[in-house]
Design an enzyme around this catalytic site. Structure first.
Site, PDB file in Angstrom:
ATOM      1  N   ASP A 177      -2.218 -37.809  31.469  1.00  0.00           N
ATOM      2  CA  ASP A 177      -3.375 -37.965  32.334  1.00  0.00           C
ATOM      3  C   ASP A 177      -4.472 -38.343  31.354  1.00  0.00           C
ATOM      4  OD1 ASP A 177      -5.881 -37.461  33.607  1.00  0.00           O
ATOM      5  OD2 ASP A 177      -4.767 -36.391  35.157  1.00  0.00           O
ATOM      6  N   HIS A 178      -4.851 -39.614  31.341  1.00  0.00           N
ATOM      7  CA  HIS A 178      -5.708 -40.046  30.227  1.00  0.00           C
ATOM      8  C   HIS A 178      -7.084 -39.373  30.243  1.00  0.00           C
ATOM      9  CE1 HIS A 178      -7.428 -42.951  33.075  1.00  0.00           C
ATOM     10  NE2 HIS A 178      -8.418 -43.141  32.205  1.00  0.00           N
ATOM     11  N   HIS A 240      -6.722 -37.009  37.849  1.00  0.00           N
ATOM     12  CA  HIS A 240      -7.915 -36.890  36.997  1.00  0.00           C
ATOM     13  C   HIS A 240      -8.942 -35.872  37.513  1.00  0.00           C
ATOM     14  CE1 HIS A 240      -6.009 -40.338  35.399  1.00  0.00           C
ATOM     15  NE2 HIS A 240      -6.580 -41.242  36.158  1.00  0.00           N
TER      16      HIS A 240
HETATM   17  C1  BG6 Z   1      -6.667 -44.915  36.390  1.00  0.00           C
HETATM   18  C2  BG6 Z   1      -6.647 -45.478  37.782  1.00  0.00           C
HETATM   19  O1  BG6 Z   1      -5.818 -43.816  36.286  1.00  0.00           O
HETATM   20  O2  BG6 Z   1      -7.986 -44.542  36.059  1.00  0.00           O
HETATM   21  C3  BG6 Z   1      -7.603 -46.639  37.919  1.00  0.00           C
HETATM   22  O3  BG6 Z   1      -5.341 -45.904  38.113  1.00  0.00           O
HETATM   23  C4  BG6 Z   1      -8.982 -46.248  37.458  1.00  0.00           C
HETATM   24  O4  BG6 Z   1      -7.667 -47.112  39.251  1.00  0.00           O
HETATM   25  C5  BG6 Z   1      -8.927 -45.588  36.075  1.00  0.00           C
HETATM   26  O5  BG6 Z   1      -9.771 -47.407  37.393  1.00  0.00           O
HETATM   27  C6  BG6 Z   1     -10.272 -45.047  35.678  1.00  0.00           C
HETATM   28  O6  BG6 Z   1     -10.213 -44.644  34.346  1.00  0.00           O
HETATM   29  P1  BG6 Z   1     -11.509 -44.624  33.429  1.00  0.00           P
HETATM   30  O7  BG6 Z   1     -11.033 -44.091  32.124  1.00  0.00           O
HETATM   31  O8  BG6 Z   1     -12.000 -46.035  33.368  1.00  0.00           O
HETATM   32  O9  BG6 Z   1     -12.481 -43.737  34.138  1.00  0.00           O
END
Ligand code: BG6
Length: 491
Positions: A177-178, A240
Site C-alpha cells: 500500500d504505497h 489508502h
Molecule cells: C493509487 C490509485 O493507488 O493511488 C490511483 O490507484 C491514485 O487512482 C493514486 O491516483 C494516488 O496516489 P498518490 O500517491 O498520487 O496520492
C-alpha cells in the site's frame, strides 16, 4: 548501511508502474548506497524485448526524474530481460536458470524478491507456478511483493490470498500500500507516540472528529477500463484511506515491531462499526465528476473519458463516516473523502479538538467566536504539521485570533524526501513487513467496504455529479453538517 544482496524479478517490467515508480526508486537506492554491487533486476513481461531494450527504457525512465544521471550506465548493467508467458511452464524454467546464472555471476546468495506489478488476474497463477517449477527453492530467502488491487471484493481477495498462500507463507508476502511508504504517513506514529502533549488528548474526551482528505486534480487518464470496475471506494478507501484511519486510531504498540503494530491495527479495524447495505447511505456518499475547468482549461466529464460507459455509475468521489466502537473512540466520527478532478492535489489529516466547556472570550461579545484547536498533518504535496491555537489579537480589545504553529519538512535544507516505493522496496529487502498490509487487514477492510459497494451497485438513484475542479458533491458537505461539523478547507 545494510546492503542486501538481492535479485528482484519484476513481473510487468514493461508497464507503467515499473517506469514511473519502480526503476527510479531502485536507482535512488543504488545512488544512496543501499544496494551493493550484488544485485540484479530481471524484468519479465510478454513483449519480446532484449536486455538492451530494457536498459534503454530504464534509462529513459530515470532521465525523466530529478535524479542525477551520473551512474545510470553502471546501474543498467544490473538489468536483464526475460520474455515471459505466465501460463507457460517453459518460462519458469528459463527464469530459474537465469537466476542461477546471474546469482553466480553477481554473488547473490539466492535472495529473491518476486515483484508483481502487472494485471492482477495473473498474480495467483504466477505464485503457484513459481513454486511448482522450483523457482522458489533457493538457498536464500524468497519474498513476494504484491501490488494492488488485492482483489475486488472479499471473495476475490480470499481466492487470491489462497492462491498465493499455496506458494508463499504469510511472512513471505508483502502486500503493497504505497501510502504506507509516504514520509508523513509514517510520521503519524511519530507524532502520536513520541510526543507527550498529544497522546493524553488522543481520545473521545478531547477530540471531536478527525477528517482525512485525499483529493486529486487528475481524472482517470488512461485507466478508464480498470477504474470502471473499481471506482474511488475500492481504489482509494479500502486501502489508502483506511490505512490512515488505522494509524490515527490504533492504540500505542508495546514495541515498534511488525507484529505489534499489525496487531494494534487489526484490533482497531475490528472495532470499526460495520455498515450494512441498508444503512450505507447514512454513512457513505458518492459522486462523479462532470465537465468543468481545471487551471483555466476545459476538461471532460467522467462519462466522456476513454473506456468509460456513457451512462456509467462508477463513483469518482467518495465521502464517508466511520465510527470506532471502543473506549478510546466511541462517539468520534472519522470522516474520509477522496476524489478525482477536485480542486487541488492534496492529502491532509485534520484532527479537530473539542471546544472548551466554557469560553470566557465568547462571552464577551456575540460576534467573537473562538476557533477550535486543530492539528493538521500535511501528507502531500506539502509535508509537515500545523497546530492551530488561539492567541490574542494585537490591540486593545482583548480579542482572540487563530494562530498557526507550522513545521514543514520541505523547508529543511537539503532534505529530499524518498519516494514511497524506495522505502518499501528497501524494507522488503531487509525483511521488514511493518509497512505492508497483513492479510487480516485486507480481509477486514473488504468486509467493511463490500456492503457499501453492494448498496451502490443495487441502487437505481442517479449518481450525484460534481463540477470538475470543485471539492466534490453537495452531499459531502451535508454528511458533516448533519453532525454539526464541516470539512476544514485549509491551505
Ligand atoms: C493509487 C490509485 O493507488 O493511488 C490511483 O490507484 C491514485 O487512482 C493514486 O491516483 C494516488 O496516489 P498518490 O500517491 O498520487 O496520492
Amino acid at each position: 548501511i545494510v546492503q542486501p544482496k538481492t535479485s528482484i524479478i519484476l513481473f510487468g517490467a514493461t508497464g507503467d508502474l515499473a517506469k514511473r515508480k519502480l526503476y527510479p526508486s531502485i536507482y535512488s537506492l543504488f545512488l544512496s548506497g543501499k544496494l551493493s554491487d550484488n544485485f540484479v533486476v530481471i524484468g519479465a513481461a510478454r513483449r519480446p524485448w532484449s536486455d538492451a531494450e530494457l536498459r534503454e527504457n530504464v534509462k529513459k525512465a530515470i532521465e525523466e526524474t530529478h535524479l542525477s544521471n551520473e551512474r545510470i550506465d553502471e546501474f543498467c548493467q544490473h538489468f536483464f530481460y526475460l520474455p515471459f508467458d505466465v501460463t507457460n511452464t517453459e518460462s519458469y524454467l528459463k527464469l530459474k536458470h537465469k537466476l542461477e546464472e546471474l546469482e553466480a555471476k553477481f554473488e547473490i546468495p539466492g535472495n529473491r524478491i518476486y515483484y508483481m506489478a502487472m494485471a492482477p488476474q495473473f498474480f495467483g497463477t504466477i505464485a503457484i507456478q513459481l513454486k511448482k517449477e522450483g523457482v522458489t527453492q533457493s538457498e536464500g530467502w524468497n519474498r513476494l511483493v504484491i501490488e494492488k488491487p488485492f482483489g475486488h471484493d472479499l471473495p476475490s481477495a480470499q481466492k487470491l490470498n489462497n492462491e498465493i498462500r499455496e506458494a508463499f507463507s504469510e511472512d513471505q508476502i508483502y502486500r503493497i500500500d504505497h501510502y504506507l511508504g509516504k514520509e508523513m504517513v509514517q510520521n503519524i506514529e511519530v507524532i502520536r507516540f513520541a510526543n507527550a502533549i498529544f497522546e493524553p488528548l488522543w481520545n473521545n474526551r478531547h477530540i471531536s472528529n478527525i477528517q482525512i482528505t485525499s483529493s486529486e486534480v487528475l481524472g482517470v487518464e488512461d485507466r478508464g477500463g480498470y477504474y470502471e470496475t473499481s471506482g474511488a471506494l475500492r481504489d482509494m478507501v479500502q486501502n489508502h484511506l483506511l490505512q490512515m484511519v488505522l494509524l490515527l486510531s490504533m492504540d500505542p504498540p508495546i514495541r515498534l515491531a511488525t507484529n505489534e503494530v499489525r496487531s494494534e491495527k487489526i484490533k482497531v479495524l475490528r472495532a470499526i462499526r460495520p455498515i450494512s447495505t441498508d444503512e450505507a447511505s447514512d454513512y457513505f456518499i458518492r459522486g462523479q465528476y462532470a465537465a468543468g475547468e481545471i487551471s483555466g482549461s476545459e476538461v471532460p466529464g467522467y462519462r466522456q473519458e476513454k473506456n468509460v460507459k456513457e451512462d456509467s455509475t462508477t463513483e469518482t468521489f467518495v465521502a464517508g463516516k466511520l465510527l470506532i466502537d471502543n473506549h478510546r473512540w466511541a462517539g468520534v466520527p472519522f470522516y474520509v473523502r477522496t476524489g478525482k478532478r477536485m480542486a487541488v492535489k492534496s492529502t491532509k489529516i485534520v484532527v479537530q479538538f473539542k471546544d472548551l466547556p466554557l469560553n470566557v472570550y465568547t462571552q464577551k461579545s456575540e460576534d467573537m467566536t473562538i476557533h477550535p484547536n486543530l492539528l493538521v498533518i500535511h501528507i502531500q504535496p506539502d509535508e509537515g504539521i500545523t497546530l492551530i491555537l488561539n492567541g490574542k489579537k494585537v490591540g486593545l480589545l482583548g480579542e482572540t485570533i487563530p494562530v498557526d504553529l507550522e513545521f514543514k519538512n520541505n523547508s529543511i535544507d537539503g532534505v529530499n524526501t524518498p519516494e514511497a516505493y524506495e522505502r518499501l522496496i528497501y524494507d522488503c529487502m531487509l525483511g521488514d513487513a511493518t509497512n505492508f498490509a497483513h492479510w487480516d487487514e485486507v480481509n477486514l477492510s473488504w468486509a467493511l467496504i463490500d456492503p457499501i459497494s453492494k448498496a451502490w451497485a443495487e441502487s437505481n438513484e442517479e449518481i450525484e455529479q460534481y463540477v470538475s475542479g470543485t471539492m466534490g458533491p453537495k452531499s459531502s458537505e451535508q454528511l458533516l453538517s448533519n453532525d454539526g461539523f464541516k470539512w476544514w478547507a485549509l491551505k
